[in-house]
Design an enzyme around this catalytic site. Sequence first.
Site, PDB file in Angstrom:
ATOM      1  N   ARG A   1     -10.095 -11.648   2.337  1.00 54.26           N
ATOM      2  CA  ARG A   1     -10.943 -12.704   1.784  1.00 54.26           C
ATOM      3  C   ARG A   1     -10.224 -14.046   1.769  1.00 54.26           C
ATOM      4  NH1 ARG A   1     -11.570  -9.329  -3.705  1.00 54.26           N
ATOM      5  NH2 ARG A   1     -11.211  -7.695  -2.149  1.00 54.26           N
TER       6      ARG A   1
ATOM      7  N   LYS B   1       0.845  -1.197   0.000  1.00 58.01           N
ATOM      8  CA  LYS B   1       0.000   0.000   0.000  1.00 58.01           C
ATOM      9  C   LYS B   1       0.883   1.251   0.000  1.00 58.01           C
ATOM     10  CE  LYS B   1      -3.801  -1.871   2.842  1.00 58.01           C
ATOM     11  NZ  LYS B   1      -4.907  -1.743   1.887  1.00 58.01           N
TER      12      LYS B   1
HETATM   13  N1  BES Z   1      -7.982  -3.854   4.680  1.00 56.04           N
HETATM   14  C1  BES Z   1      -8.201  -3.462   3.350  1.00 56.04           C
HETATM   15  C2  BES Z   1      -9.538  -2.752   3.135  1.00 56.04           C
HETATM   16  C3  BES Z   1      -9.694  -1.390   3.753  1.00 56.04           C
HETATM   17  C4  BES Z   1      -9.408  -0.254   3.030  1.00 56.04           C
HETATM   18  C5  BES Z   1     -10.188  -1.245   5.024  1.00 56.04           C
HETATM   19  C6  BES Z   1      -9.588   0.993   3.572  1.00 56.04           C
HETATM   20  C7  BES Z   1     -10.365   0.002   5.567  1.00 56.04           C
HETATM   21  C8  BES Z   1     -10.065   1.128   4.849  1.00 56.04           C
HETATM   22  C9  BES Z   1      -8.190  -4.683   2.417  1.00 56.04           C
HETATM   23  O1  BES Z   1      -7.397  -5.743   2.810  1.00 56.04           O
HETATM   24  C10 BES Z   1      -7.686  -4.215   1.104  1.00 56.04           C
HETATM   25  O2  BES Z   1      -6.580  -3.785   1.039  1.00 56.04           O
HETATM   26  N2  BES Z   1      -8.511  -4.303   0.060  1.00 56.04           N
HETATM   27  C11 BES Z   1      -8.162  -3.866  -1.223  1.00 56.04           C
HETATM   28  C12 BES Z   1      -8.695  -4.874  -2.225  1.00 56.04           C
HETATM   29  C13 BES Z   1      -8.206  -4.645  -3.626  1.00 56.04           C
HETATM   30  C14 BES Z   1      -6.737  -4.961  -3.718  1.00 56.04           C
HETATM   31  C15 BES Z   1      -8.994  -5.535  -4.542  1.00 56.04           C
HETATM   32  C16 BES Z   1      -8.783  -2.508  -1.466  1.00 56.04           C
HETATM   33  O3  BES Z   1      -9.910  -2.284  -1.028  1.00 56.04           O
HETATM   34  O4  BES Z   1      -8.130  -1.648  -2.025  1.00 56.04           O
HETATM   35 ZN    ZN Z   2      -5.370  -5.538   2.126  1.00 61.89          ZN
END
Ligand code: BES
Ligand code: ZN
Length: 509
Positions: free
Chosen positions: A361, A287
């Site tokens: 997931r 990230k």
């Molecule tokens: N933990 C994050 C989701 C999240 C994002 C929670 C912002 C709270 C605030 C999750 O594991 C994630 O990173 N999801 C990705 C999925 C994508 C790579 C398909 C996302 O939402 O960007």
């Molecule tokens: Zn994530």
Amino acid sequence: MKLSSHQSTIRQMKADSVAVFIPEDKKLFKQEIDNLRKSFGKKIDSVVELENFKGKKDEIISILTEGKLNSPRLYLAGVGEIKNLSLEQYRRSAASAAKHAQKLKVKHLAFSLPHFGDSQKDLTAIPSELAHAIIEGAYLSLYKFDKYQTQKKNDKTKIAELSLFDSDEANIRPLKRKLTEVRIVCEATKLARDLSNAPSNEIYPETLAQAAKQSAFRLRRIGYKATVWDKKKIEKEGFGGLLAVNSGSAKEPRFIILEHNKSGEELDTIVLIGKGITFDSGGISIKPSSGMAEMKMDMSGAAAVIGTMEAAARLKLPIHLVGLIPATENLPSGSAMKPGDIIKHYGGITSEVDNTDAEGRLILADVLAYAANYKPKAVIDLATLTGACVVALGQHATGMFGNDEQLMTKLKAAGEKTFERVWQLPLYDEYEKQIKSDIADVKNVGGKWAGAITAAWFLKKFIPKDNEYKWVHLDIAGTAMLDENLPYTPKGGSGVGVRLLVEFLKNWK
Ligand code: BES
Ligand code: ZN
Ligand code: ZN
């Protein structure tokens, strides 16, 4: 925090501050002020005028009582127009008074039970419901995650007692039992907030499991148990998703199993599953650094499950309740899972990892398959799963998906009552093809559009076809980690899910 109820008039009530709720409607406003004038004298008029107090929503004024009442300070807390009155408004107005009182170093704040509700219309005419909302709003508004602030003022300056009073004994009698329930729900919410807010060098899989064990140990005599699987056992059982996500981390994973009423064979079984990513860096699909610290709260689903389990046990709810938490960090390293990897999950389904940041997931997949072993009447998972859900709904509604309308209707009702609102999003068949993989059974990302929905579709794939159960998925990414203060929820971990699920479970059957 001490919670109490008293049969008393406002004049007799002895606290550091008494608070009275005042509606905005002219006639009622006047009636309430007239009432106060009886014990207070004319001074009340000049203060109300001077402060231009109108009884509007969340408006608050503080008056020194100069010996006219037994309590040295009086708060008038506006609740707005009667036609819009709700339990939520009482939570907020009580929160305004409590926060103000905290600043003035009040130790004991007592609320006068209001009497404006329309018994035909809503719950604001029922003393025990009012009591619940008022104490809950006040209690939760005082929450602060300050254990790491070594220079903080000591606890002596904090509110130590919240109470309710009414001159009619019949209104006070039902409150005693209610206050026990409110205490349990508020303490469970606080536990969830504390776990969420804790940094990832304090709460990681092993310590998260310890926290769950401690909670169960305290309540072992009322049939609440915790079992924790270590890495070896997780390998033996074949939780491929949890192991893959864990492979980049120096810290071992854990799988936490919480059980309330395990021996209650005649009881319905309900399974709660909480995403327990104690830190989500994204892994190899790392990230951006700005905002990454928030991802210490990526175990908020787990925190909600631990809080709810504790509350359900303390309330002795007549259900066999199971809490399942897969816990790991998601970090990059030489041993980390990589885009393109293929995982074999518990139950045998394979997934292709297209993005290592879609890790929630992957760990939930094993557990959704495992949950079928309990032959549950319902399974509810809570996960800070997608940024897409935050884009869709922001901070004021949890995204809800599921395969059973009746179950979702019940959760929706619990959400309205507790104001932990849920909003259903569709799981139409047409979205399924977005997560098709050319080389495995399913792919862990679904492209640019409808990210919250394709994530839910991924989860749905792991409910065993030959052992199907009723299921709801709650995407709490927006509601669990707040970036602004709400009336009784300071920014950071909100503890969302605890009040919602306790309300839902109380009404099971
Ligand atoms: N933990 C994050 C989701 C999240 C994002 C929670 C912002 C709270 C605030 C999750 O594991 C994630 O990173 N999801 C990705 C999925 C994508 C790579 C398909 C996302 O939402 O960007
Ligand atoms: Zn994530
Ligand atoms: Zn995550």
